[in-house]
Design an enzyme around this catalytic site. Structure first.
Site, mmCIF file in Angstrom:
data_model
loop_
_atom_site.group_PDB
_atom_site.id
_atom_site.type_symbol
_atom_site.label_atom_id
_atom_site.label_comp_id
_atom_site.label_asym_id
_atom_site.label_seq_id
_atom_site.Cartn_x
_atom_site.Cartn_y
_atom_site.Cartn_z
ATOM 1 N N LYS A 96 0.821 -1.213 0.000
ATOM 2 C CA LYS A 96 0.000 0.000 0.000
ATOM 3 C C LYS A 96 0.857 1.268 0.000
ATOM 4 O O LYS A 96 0.659 2.189 0.792
ATOM 5 C CB LYS A 96 -0.984 -0.012 1.177
ATOM 6 C CG LYS A 96 -1.937 -1.212 1.110
ATOM 7 C CD LYS A 96 -2.922 -1.238 2.261
ATOM 8 C CE LYS A 96 -3.852 -2.434 2.149
ATOM 9 N NZ LYS A 96 -3.201 -3.719 2.493
ATOM 10 N N ARG A 97 1.800 1.314 -0.925
ATOM 11 C CA ARG A 97 2.698 2.458 -1.045
ATOM 12 C C ARG A 97 2.054 3.556 -1.891
ATOM 13 O O ARG A 97 0.932 3.436 -2.348
ATOM 14 C CB ARG A 97 4.037 2.008 -1.649
ATOM 15 C CG ARG A 97 4.819 0.985 -0.815
ATOM 16 C CD ARG A 97 5.204 1.544 0.545
ATOM 17 N NE ARG A 97 6.319 0.819 1.143
ATOM 18 C CZ ARG A 97 6.221 -0.090 2.109
ATOM 19 N NH1 ARG A 97 5.048 -0.418 2.581
ATOM 20 N NH2 ARG A 97 7.291 -0.681 2.611
#
Length: 270
Positions: A96-97
């Site tokens: 979840k960058r």
């Protein structure tokens, strides 16, 4: 890995199951704690028992980062083992960058080049220049958070802005980005009723669907509204499979749970 290779795997295995490798040392069988690397020992046993039943594995990086350098080394061992033993299996770094461009480029290099994952999950909140660095990598996939399965999803994602729900604006805008054909999307199984609208916007994209199992999502409902001509779905189950047993038979128990889902998927594919 190309989308065509993934679709071929789905057809061959009669499965569109993704298994989440979210390893919590408080939940794994106690006998594994005597290993030098209990996280990898757990993952290896799960992979060995289930690889023929699924088409993807998804380690959530938080469960590795929490254990510092040893956790990161376990993640590296896990992806190396998958790429060496089962190169046909699609791998997802659930990280979840998403950040400004030069930072996103470094995140992308970390997961696509250093660790050699096939895909990574990213958050769209910072927009185009935070996502396009991921999309620039050939034969790699960027999985955009679109409509998630958690309760807080309603805080922003379903809010109406200029007459349209925010998640729909995310979907439509993302289609205009460079190399958008490398996009996949996260859509939670607990939001199955939204899938018909989502398919109107992105009919051909693959959807990663968490929330079947421990979070209560319904596989039949998800497939009814979300499946396309290429199946187009990766159904993820993490806790519901890997923690089926905390005894010495944990890998066999996980395989039985995975097989039950795979058989259900095979019937749907028929």
């Amino acid at each position: 890995m190309t989308t065509i290779q993934l679709v071929n795997q789905i057809k061959k295995k009669k499965s569109f199951l993704c298994i989440g490798l979210d390893v919590d040392l408080n939940k794994i069988p106690k006998h594994l704690l005597k290993h030098d690397d209990p996280i990898f020992a757990f993952n290896k046993a799960i992979i060995d028992a289930t690889h023929h039943l699924c088409v993807a594995y998804k380690p959530n990086t938080a469960f590795y980062e929490a254990y510092g350098i040893k956790g990161w080394q376990a993640l590296e061992k896990t992806i190396n083992y998958l790429n060496e033993k089962h190169p046909e299996i699609f791998t997802i770094a659930d990280a979840k960058r998403g950040d400004i461009g030069n930072t996103s480029t470094m995140y992308a290099k970390a997961f696509f080049e250093d660790l050699a994952f096939d895909s990574v999950t990213v958050a769209p909140y910072m927009g185009k220049d935070s996502i396009e660095p991921f999309l620039a990598f050939e034969d790699k996939h960027t999985i955009l958070l679109a409509l998630t399965s958690n309760q807080g999803a309603f805080d922003f994602q379903t809010k109406t802005v200029d007459g349209k729900e925010l998640y729909k604006q995310v979907l439509e805008t993302s289609k205009t980005w460079k190399n958008a054909e490398n996009l996949m999307y996260v859509v939670g199984a607990t939001k199955a009723e939204y899938l018909a609208d989502i398919r109107n916007i992105i009919p051909d994209s693959f959807l990663l669907v968490p929330g079947v199992g421990a979070q209560g999502g319904n596989l039949q409902e998800v497939c009814k509204y979300g499946m396309n001509d290429n199946v187009g779905l990766l159904i993820n189950s993490s806790r519901g499979i890997i923690y089926e047993s905390n005894k010495e038979d944990f890998a066999q128990a996980a395989a039985q749970k995975a097989e039950a889902l795979q058989k259900e998927m095979a019937l749907i594919l028929e």
